[in-house]
Design an enzyme around this catalytic site. Structure first.
Site, PDB file in Angstrom:
ATOM      1  N   SER A 140       0.866  -1.181   0.000  1.00  0.00           N
ATOM      2  CA  SER A 140       0.000   0.000   0.000  1.00  0.00           C
ATOM      3  C   SER A 140       0.900   1.227   0.000  1.00  0.00           C
ATOM      4  CB  SER A 140      -0.833  -0.004   1.286  1.00  0.00           C
ATOM      5  OG  SER A 140      -1.469   1.248   1.464  1.00  0.00           O
ATOM      6  N   TYR A 153      -1.240  -0.804  10.768  1.00  0.00           N
ATOM      7  CA  TYR A 153      -1.382  -1.093   9.325  1.00  0.00           C
ATOM      8  C   TYR A 153      -0.101  -0.678   8.612  1.00  0.00           C
ATOM      9  CZ  TYR A 153      -3.505  -1.250   4.637  1.00  0.00           C
ATOM     10  OH  TYR A 153      -3.794  -1.532   3.320  1.00  0.00           O
TER      11      TYR A 153
HETATM   12  P1  NDP Z   1     -11.182  -6.224   0.231  1.00  0.00           P
HETATM   13  O1  NDP Z   1     -11.627  -6.082   1.661  1.00  0.00           O
HETATM   14  O2  NDP Z   1     -12.209  -6.095  -0.841  1.00  0.00           O
HETATM   15  O3  NDP Z   1     -10.409  -7.584   0.040  1.00  0.00           O
HETATM   16  C1  NDP Z   1      -9.635  -8.173   1.046  1.00  0.00           C
HETATM   17  C2  NDP Z   1      -9.571  -9.654   0.761  1.00  0.00           C
HETATM   18  O4  NDP Z   1      -8.763 -10.280   1.765  1.00  0.00           O
HETATM   19  C3  NDP Z   1     -10.945 -10.303   0.810  1.00  0.00           C
HETATM   20  O5  NDP Z   1     -11.069 -11.164  -0.287  1.00  0.00           O
HETATM   21  C4  NDP Z   1     -10.898 -11.104   2.110  1.00  0.00           C
HETATM   22  O6  NDP Z   1     -11.681 -12.288   1.946  1.00  0.00           O
HETATM   23  C5  NDP Z   1      -9.425 -11.443   2.195  1.00  0.00           C
HETATM   24  N1  NDP Z   1      -9.027 -11.836   3.533  1.00  0.00           N
HETATM   25  C6  NDP Z   1      -9.122 -11.130   4.684  1.00  0.00           C
HETATM   26  N2  NDP Z   1      -8.715 -11.875   5.717  1.00  0.00           N
HETATM   27  C7  NDP Z   1      -8.350 -13.089   5.216  1.00  0.00           C
HETATM   28  C8  NDP Z   1      -7.857 -14.279   5.786  1.00  0.00           C
HETATM   29  N3  NDP Z   1      -7.631 -14.400   7.093  1.00  0.00           N
HETATM   30  N4  NDP Z   1      -7.597 -15.325   4.959  1.00  0.00           N
HETATM   31  C9  NDP Z   1      -7.829 -15.227   3.628  1.00  0.00           C
HETATM   32  N5  NDP Z   1      -8.292 -14.117   3.040  1.00  0.00           N
HETATM   33  C10 NDP Z   1      -8.545 -13.054   3.823  1.00  0.00           C
HETATM   34  O7  NDP Z   1     -10.056  -5.118   0.046  1.00  0.00           O
HETATM   35  P2  NDP Z   1      -9.007  -4.825  -1.124  1.00  0.00           P
HETATM   36  O8  NDP Z   1      -9.310  -5.574  -2.334  1.00  0.00           O
HETATM   37  O9  NDP Z   1      -8.876  -3.353  -1.189  1.00  0.00           O
HETATM   38  O10 NDP Z   1      -7.665  -5.371  -0.441  1.00  0.00           O
HETATM   39  C11 NDP Z   1      -6.735  -6.191  -1.083  1.00  0.00           C
HETATM   40  C12 NDP Z   1      -5.335  -5.782  -0.674  1.00  0.00           C
HETATM   41  O11 NDP Z   1      -5.072  -4.473  -1.146  1.00  0.00           O
HETATM   42  C13 NDP Z   1      -5.090  -5.739   0.839  1.00  0.00           C
HETATM   43  O12 NDP Z   1      -3.836  -6.320   1.128  1.00  0.00           O
HETATM   44  C14 NDP Z   1      -5.073  -4.251   1.139  1.00  0.00           C
HETATM   45  O13 NDP Z   1      -4.290  -3.951   2.272  1.00  0.00           O
HETATM   46  C15 NDP Z   1      -4.466  -3.710  -0.139  1.00  0.00           C
HETATM   47  N6  NDP Z   1      -4.715  -2.286  -0.391  1.00  0.00           N
HETATM   48  C16 NDP Z   1      -5.970  -1.809  -0.604  1.00  0.00           C
HETATM   49  C17 NDP Z   1      -6.189  -0.459  -0.789  1.00  0.00           C
HETATM   50  C18 NDP Z   1      -7.540   0.119  -0.972  1.00  0.00           C
HETATM   51  O14 NDP Z   1      -7.663   1.366  -0.964  1.00  0.00           O
HETATM   52  N7  NDP Z   1      -8.610  -0.657  -1.130  1.00  0.00           N
HETATM   53  C19 NDP Z   1      -5.067   0.493  -0.815  1.00  0.00           C
HETATM   54  C20 NDP Z   1      -3.795  -0.122  -0.612  1.00  0.00           C
HETATM   55  C21 NDP Z   1      -3.630  -1.449  -0.406  1.00  0.00           C
HETATM   56  P3  NDP Z   1     -12.507 -13.052   3.084  1.00  0.00           P
HETATM   57  O15 NDP Z   1     -13.066 -11.987   4.006  1.00  0.00           O
HETATM   58  O16 NDP Z   1     -13.543 -13.780   2.302  1.00  0.00           O
HETATM   59  O17 NDP Z   1     -11.525 -13.954   3.747  1.00  0.00           O
END
Ligand code: NDP
Length: 247
Positions: A140, A153
């Site tokens: 990020s 974070y």
């Molecule tokens: P989402 O919340 O849409 O996606 C997060 C994903 O992580 C979900 O599919 C969730 O699935 C999964 N997840 C969470 N906990 C677990 C776990 N214990 N085991 C397996 N899967 C897990 O957010 P984003 O798509 O935005 O996030 C994706 C990545 O991008 C993250 O690493 C985030 O930090 C990073 N990011 C996002 C930004 C943004 O502005 N959106 C900016 C910068 C970085 P489930 O709950 O079904 O397990």
């Protein structure tokens, strides 16, 4: 015409929503067989139903080492090799250090750091055995610049950068490229897990200041670009912000 990833196998964590789901679609459209993992298995099945090429949906909590290992190994066994791992699963729970719910810290450390480590540890020898490939770690802009309210974070995402650079130097000898993708504000479910009204108001304000934020597909495109470069080209770090985002 064959896509650039024809014959390649990819595993994407956190693929039940947001960036992970969009990345799975992009890699599949480029010809890869794609294994998708996350805890919400119903969402994964709905996703693989939409993919045209070979795919595998696997419920996984990446913070559980055994489950993470099983996900990666199943991708390798059932899809015939492993070339690309996208460590995307993550959680962002913001708020000041003083008075924080320390369980939120543990969640972020378990998923953003340990989950990424477990999947990488399982995948590295399999990617090497498959003849080389890519590990893409989703960090990020918060992994490059820290700020009040984001301390833990920030810590996890700074950790992703440090780990990835060391891994890049270790893995290049086996033709495994390591790329860090650091997005700015993307419209996904990520921010919605913050229930603290002060944090939510801050996030809303930041979003208003940016104007048009990124879509998950914008990041998926950057990931696809990195993994489809000629083998002598490694995108070490890719930062993608909405044009209107200052920090
Ligand atoms: P989402 O919340 O849409 O996606 C997060 C994903 O992580 C979900 O599919 C969730 O699935 C999964 N997840 C969470 N906990 C677990 C776990 N214990 N085991 C397996 N899967 C897990 O957010 P984003 O798509 O935005 O996030 C994706 C990545 O991008 C993250 O690493 C985030 O930090 C990073 N990011 C996002 C930004 C943004 O502005 N959106 C900016 C910068 C970085 P489930 O709950 O079904 O397990």
């Amino acid at each position: 015409m064959a896509g650039p990833l024809e014959g390649r196998v990819a595993a994407v964590t956190g693929a039940s929503s947001g960036i992970g789901a969009a990345t799975a679609v992009a890699l599949s459209q480029a010809g890869a067989a794609v294994a998708v993992g996350a805890r919400r298995a119903d969402r994964l099945t709905a996703l693989t139903d939409r993919l045209e090429g070979p795919s595998l949906a696997q419920g996984v909590d990446v913070s559980d080492e055994e489950q993470a290992r099983t996900f990666v190994h199943k991708a390798h066994e059932e899809l015939g090799g492993l070339h690309i791992l996208v460590n995307n699963a993550g959680v962002m729970l913001l708020g000041p250090v003083a008075g924080a719910d320390t369980e939120e810290w543990r969640r972020m450390i378990r998923v953003n750091l340990l989950g990424l480590l477990y999947c990488t540890h399982a995948a590295l020898p399999l990617i090497e055995r498959s003849g080389g490939g890519d590990i893409v770690n989703i960090s990020s802009v918060a992994g490059r610049q820290a700020g009040a309210g984001g301390a833990v974070y920030n810590m996890t995402k700074f950790g992703v950068h440090g780990f990835s650079e060391a891994l890049r130097q270790e893995a290049l000898h086996a033709d495994v490229r390591v790329t860090v993708v650091a997005p700015g504000h993307v419209d996904t479910e990520l921010q919605g897990h913050n229930l603290n009204p002060v944090v939510r108001a801050g996030l809303d304000r930041a979003r208003e200041q940016i104007g048009e934020v990124l879509a998950a597909e914008d990041i998926a495109e950057a990931i696809l670009h990195a993994v489809t470069r000629p083998r002598h080209v490694c995108f070490n770090e890719v930062v993608v912000r909405p044009t209107g985002q200052s920090r």
